[in-house]
Design an enzyme around this catalytic site. Structure first.
Site, PDB file in Angstrom:
ATOM      1  N   SER A  30       0.818  -1.225   0.000  1.00  0.00           N
ATOM      2  CA  SER A  30       0.000   0.000   0.000  1.00  0.00           C
ATOM      3  C   SER A  30       0.849   1.271   0.000  1.00  0.00           C
ATOM      4  O   SER A  30       0.412   2.300  -0.530  1.00  0.00           O
ATOM      5  CB  SER A  30      -0.932  -0.011   1.212  1.00  0.00           C
ATOM      6  OG  SER A  30      -0.166  -0.019   2.410  1.00  0.00           O
ATOM      7  N   GLY A  84       8.199  -1.443  -0.356  1.00  0.00           N
ATOM      8  CA  GLY A  84       7.857  -1.333   1.067  1.00  0.00           C
ATOM      9  C   GLY A  84       8.540  -2.445   1.851  1.00  0.00           C
ATOM     10  O   GLY A  84       9.378  -3.177   1.327  1.00  0.00           O
ATOM     11  N   ALA A  85       8.159  -2.553   3.117  1.00  0.00           N
ATOM     12  CA  ALA A  85       8.670  -3.645   3.956  1.00  0.00           C
ATOM     13  C   ALA A  85       7.711  -3.834   5.125  1.00  0.00           C
ATOM     14  O   ALA A  85       6.918  -2.952   5.449  1.00  0.00           O
ATOM     15  CB  ALA A  85      10.074  -3.333   4.486  1.00  0.00           C
ATOM     16  N   ASP A  86       7.790  -4.999   5.736  1.00  0.00           N
ATOM     17  CA  ASP A  86       6.970  -5.263   6.920  1.00  0.00           C
ATOM     18  C   ASP A  86       7.711  -4.926   8.199  1.00  0.00           C
ATOM     19  O   ASP A  86       7.136  -4.433   9.150  1.00  0.00           O
ATOM     20  CB  ASP A  86       6.574  -6.745   6.943  1.00  0.00           C
ATOM     21  CG  ASP A  86       5.743  -7.088   5.724  1.00  0.00           C
ATOM     22  OD1 ASP A  86       4.734  -6.395   5.488  1.00  0.00           O
ATOM     23  OD2 ASP A  86       6.135  -7.994   4.977  1.00  0.00           O
ATOM     24  N   GLY A  97       7.155  -9.486   2.350  1.00  0.00           N
ATOM     25  CA  GLY A  97       6.419 -10.642   1.855  1.00  0.00           C
ATOM     26  C   GLY A  97       5.025 -10.823   2.417  1.00  0.00           C
ATOM     27  O   GLY A  97       4.356 -11.807   2.111  1.00  0.00           O
ATOM     28  N   GLY A  99       2.727  -9.323   1.310  1.00  0.00           N
ATOM     29  CA  GLY A  99       1.945  -9.302   0.074  1.00  0.00           C
ATOM     30  C   GLY A  99       2.186 -10.500  -0.831  1.00  0.00           C
ATOM     31  O   GLY A  99       1.554 -10.644  -1.866  1.00  0.00           O
ATOM     32  N   GLU A 105      10.250  -9.259  -5.904  1.00  0.00           N
ATOM     33  CA  GLU A 105      10.785  -8.078  -5.222  1.00  0.00           C
ATOM     34  C   GLU A 105      12.284  -8.243  -4.996  1.00  0.00           C
ATOM     35  O   GLU A 105      13.077  -7.343  -5.259  1.00  0.00           O
ATOM     36  CB  GLU A 105      10.054  -7.860  -3.896  1.00  0.00           C
ATOM     37  CG  GLU A 105       8.619  -7.394  -4.072  1.00  0.00           C
ATOM     38  CD  GLU A 105       7.832  -7.410  -2.778  1.00  0.00           C
ATOM     39  OE1 GLU A 105       8.169  -8.213  -1.861  1.00  0.00           O
ATOM     40  OE2 GLU A 105       6.864  -6.631  -2.660  1.00  0.00           O
TER      41      GLU A 105
END
Ligand code: DER
Length: 219
Positions: A30, A84-86, A97, A99, A105
């Site tokens: 997002s 992005g990143a978590d 990941g 997503g 990626e």
């Protein structure tokens, strides 16, 4: 909890970095969505001439919808990339990941000379594994073997990622499964230890990469 205003600010900052003629690696999630909106505005306003190499079907469709021209790694290497990143730890190690696009990626990040990771500060952790498991993409018939081997490299819990809106597990865009793995300790050899398991396609661990971490606060 994530901070939408900060995500929007860092998305704008990324959009301002785009130059005419850029070939961009575009990650998933997002925050990247917000950056793509802002980039599409600049294309309209300034007639920017750029190309995007997407990392998922969702991003491919979104770029097409926004009128951002697309290309592939067959034709171009990216000049730079944003994703992005978590989770991001103090060493700039990542978990990605959520997503489910971590294979492409990681391929794009490895192919790109300059990589910006855009996050709001809710993603910053002292220790990887605080809020998210490590996703591992697995060739389906290798599932039982990979689970056994993941336990040997320290996984204390392993969950097959379930699909939503469909019975059964998630099937990735590469027709593989995802195991969400929990570790007590994520050390600097774990990414390679996981990758060495036959049947593993890729994991969402990014350990020791040269990454530019952008949060709305730090730039
Ligand atoms: O799946 C991914 O690695 C994405 O980059 C994701 O984790 C970041 O998504 P967000 O910007 O929606 O938090």
């Amino acid at each position: 909890i994530t901070n939408p205003a900060a995500k929007q600010r860092v998305a704008q900052q990324i959009a301002q970095k785009v130059k005419d003629g850029d070939v961009l690696g575009v990650g998933s999630g997002s925050t990247v969505y917000m950056a793509l909106f802002a980039i599409a505005e600049r294309i309209k306003a300034e007639g920017l001439n750029i190309l995007a190499i997407p990392t998922s079907l969702e991003i491919t469709m979104f770029c097409a919808k926004l009128g951002i021209p697309l290309t592939t790694l067959f034709e171009h290497t990216p000049h730079w990339l944003f994703d992005g990143a978590d989770e991001v730890d103090p060493n700039n190690w990542l978990i990605k990941g959520r997503g489910g696009a971590m294979f492409k990626e990681k391929l794009l990040i490895r192919s790109s000379p300059l990589n910006y990771i855009i996050v709001d500060d809710s993603k910053l952790v002292l220790k990887l594994g605080t809020n998210f498991p490590v996703p591992v993409e697995v060739y389906p018939q290798a599932l039982l073997h990979v689970e056994e081997e993941l336990k040997k490299v320290g996984a204390i819990d392993i969950k097959l990622r379930p699909a939503k809106g469909k019975d059964g597990p998630i099937v990735t865009e590469n027709n593989n499964l995802i195991l969400d793995c929990y570790f007590d300790d994520i050390n600097d050899s774990l990414e390679q230890d996981i990758k060495a398991i036959t049947g593993v396609i890729e994991s969402g661990l990014f350990i020791g990469y040269d990454l530019q971490i952008l949060t709305a606060e730090n730039n």
